[in-house]
Design a protein around this motif. Structure first.
Motif, PDB file in Angstrom:
ATOM      1  N   LYS A 139       0.816  -1.249   0.101  1.00 43.29           N
ATOM      2  CA  LYS A 139      -0.217  -0.100   0.254  1.00 43.29           C
ATOM      3  C   LYS A 139       0.710   1.215   0.233  1.00 43.29           C
ATOM      4  O   LYS A 139       0.496   2.207  -0.770  1.00 43.29           O
ATOM      5  CB  LYS A 139      -0.723  -0.038   1.325  1.00 43.29           C
ATOM      6  N   ASP A 343      -8.258  -0.058   3.558  1.00 38.96           N
ATOM      7  CA  ASP A 343      -8.893  -1.122   4.399  1.00 38.96           C
ATOM      8  C   ASP A 343     -10.600  -1.098   4.125  1.00 38.96           C
ATOM      9  O   ASP A 343     -11.135  -1.988   4.233  1.00 38.96           O
ATOM     10  CB  ASP A 343      -8.627  -1.524   5.959  1.00 38.96           C
ATOM     11  N   LEU A 351      -7.633  -6.812  -0.820  1.00 39.29           N
ATOM     12  CA  LEU A 351      -6.489  -6.522   0.272  1.00 39.29           C
ATOM     13  C   LEU A 351      -5.515  -7.678   0.516  1.00 39.29           C
ATOM     14  O   LEU A 351      -4.567  -7.703   0.901  1.00 39.29           O
ATOM     15  CB  LEU A 351      -7.600  -6.580   1.512  1.00 39.29           C
ATOM     16  N   TYR A 359      -4.026 -10.321   5.783  1.00 39.87           N
ATOM     17  CA  TYR A 359      -5.189 -11.031   5.579  1.00 39.87           C
ATOM     18  C   TYR A 359      -5.370 -12.223   5.016  1.00 39.87           C
ATOM     19  O   TYR A 359      -6.534 -12.700   4.831  1.00 39.87           O
ATOM     20  CB  TYR A 359      -6.017  -9.987   4.358  1.00 39.87           C
ATOM     21  N   GLU A 367     -13.140 -10.393   5.919  1.00 40.29           N
ATOM     22  CA  GLU A 367     -12.298  -9.022   6.196  1.00 40.29           C
ATOM     23  C   GLU A 367     -12.841  -7.946   6.963  1.00 40.29           C
ATOM     24  O   GLU A 367     -12.665  -7.314   7.797  1.00 40.29           O
ATOM     25  CB  GLU A 367     -11.348  -8.457   4.908  1.00 40.29           C
TER      26      GLU A 367
END
Length: 375
Positions: A139, A343, A351, A359, A367
């Motif tokens: 990310k 998220d 994710l 995850y 999730e």
């Protein structure tokens, strides 16, 4: 319960204090960096166009400044000594970064120079991962890609290079990345503050810059370097002429001003990297570039023929600032142990692609339940 609340309050206050200090370093770095660029341009335009000699004055001023603080009892040396070899490594990398960047700019186009600055971020990530075992989340890499894409659109136009210029560009990127990484790792390794590390490497930076100044900028060895009056276009010649020409004294005052600004730039740079990382320092630098470009749009409107370039710049700055904001948000959320915007908006399969380790333990559709309960 009272003790627990008091302890939590103390932790929050400490976190807030660190955040304010980090913000101060970032703002100070932006302001001082912009100021020194403007003043350096004025010094070069006035005839003192000798970057290594100017760097020598900067480092010499820094060394003397900390010696005076130490003599007055306003500065403390670190308890864990740093070897002279380590000091030389960091100091030489800093001078090499400045020198190679300047040579790269002189041999290549401005567009390629901007490309070399953009590649410092990925090179820093690779060096951190390979040599220091410091990983970066997908990310965060995504936010950096957005930032670099925007800065590239806004600043890179003509990209022309020569083989020799390309080689110096590579050296500039490697030396800059290593210098900025060492600014952070050496502070942690030797238990130093940013100012203590700055003081530790100032002597070797001064000596390195002095050697380069004497070798490259202080003497006129070729016949064409002297004009009809015999004036030598060198740092030494300029200083000799200024000593007898009162009209050149204002330039020397501007040189003195750059010494103070250089101290401020290094103070904020060492402090910011020590508090965060070399990558964050690069993000702040690119954000500064976007702010300077934006200020240029407002203060100096583009001519009719430059509108397409203006549109490209505006689009690039907008994309880059999106990357800056996303990077800051991801870092803040990670440090606070909270969910970030990715998220909240991305489905589970996305994710898992972005962060499989985090995850992978959740099944399809779990999730959102886990993240919601964690909040």
């Amino acid at each position: 319960l009272a003790k627990g609340c008091s302890r939590a309050t103390g932790v929050n206050a400490e976190i807030m204090s660190d955040s304010l200090i980090t913000t101060g370093y970032a703002v100070g770095n932006v302001l001082s960096s912009v100021a020194i660029v403007l003043v350096n341009k004025k010094v070069f335009a006035a005839g003192f166009h000798f970057p290594f000699s100017l760097s020598f004055f900067h480092f010499c001023f820094t060394m003397v400044f900390y010696r005076l603080l130490l003599a007055c009892g306003l500065f403390q040396l670190p308890t864990k000594p740093m070897s002279q070899l380590e000091r030389f490594k960091v100091g030489a990398a800093g001078v090499a970064s400045i020198g190679f960047m300047n040579v790269s700019l002189s041999l290549n186009s401005v567009g390629f120079y901007q490309v070399t600055k953009l590649t410092i971020v990925p090179v820093t990530l690779v060096i951190n991962s390979v040599f220091f075992s410091v990983s970066t989340t997908t990310k965060v890499k995504l936010s950096l890609m957005i930032l670099l894409l925007g800065v590239g659109i806004a600043t890179v136009s003509d990209v022309e290079l020569r083989p020799l210029g390309f080689a110096f560009g590579i050296l500039a990127v490697l030396s800059t990345a290593m210098f900025q990484i060492w600014q952070g790792t050496k502070q942690k390794e030797f238990g130093m503050t940013g100012t203590q590390l700055q003081n530790a490497v100032a002597f070797w930076q001064t000596m390195t810059a002095l050697g380069l100044s004497l070798a490259v900028e202080s003497f006129c060895l070729a016949p064409g370097q002297r004009d009809a009056s015999g004036y030598c276009d060198s740092a030494h010649g300029f200083l000799l002429k200024a000593s007898t020409n009162p009209a050149m004294l204002p330039t020397l005052w501007w040189v003195a001003a750059t010494c103070c600004l250089a101290l401020a730039v290094n103070w904020c740079s060492f402090g910011l990297i020590g508090k965060t990382s070399a990558t964050t320092f690069q993000v702040v630098g690119h954000a500064k570039t976007c702010l300077v470009l934006t200020g240029g749009y407002i203060m100096f409107p583009a001519a009719a023929g430059d509108l397409q370039r203006l549109y490209n710049n505006i689009a690039g700055v907008s994309v880059a600032m999106l990357g800056v904001i996303l990077y800051g948000h991801l870092q803040q959320a990670a440090s606070a142990g909270q969910k970030d915007c990715i998220d909240c908006v991305c489905p589970g399969p996305v994710l898992r692609c972005l962060d499989p380790a985090k995850y992978s333990e959740f099944g399809p559709g779990e999730e959102s339940i886990s993240l919601t309960s964690a909040a």
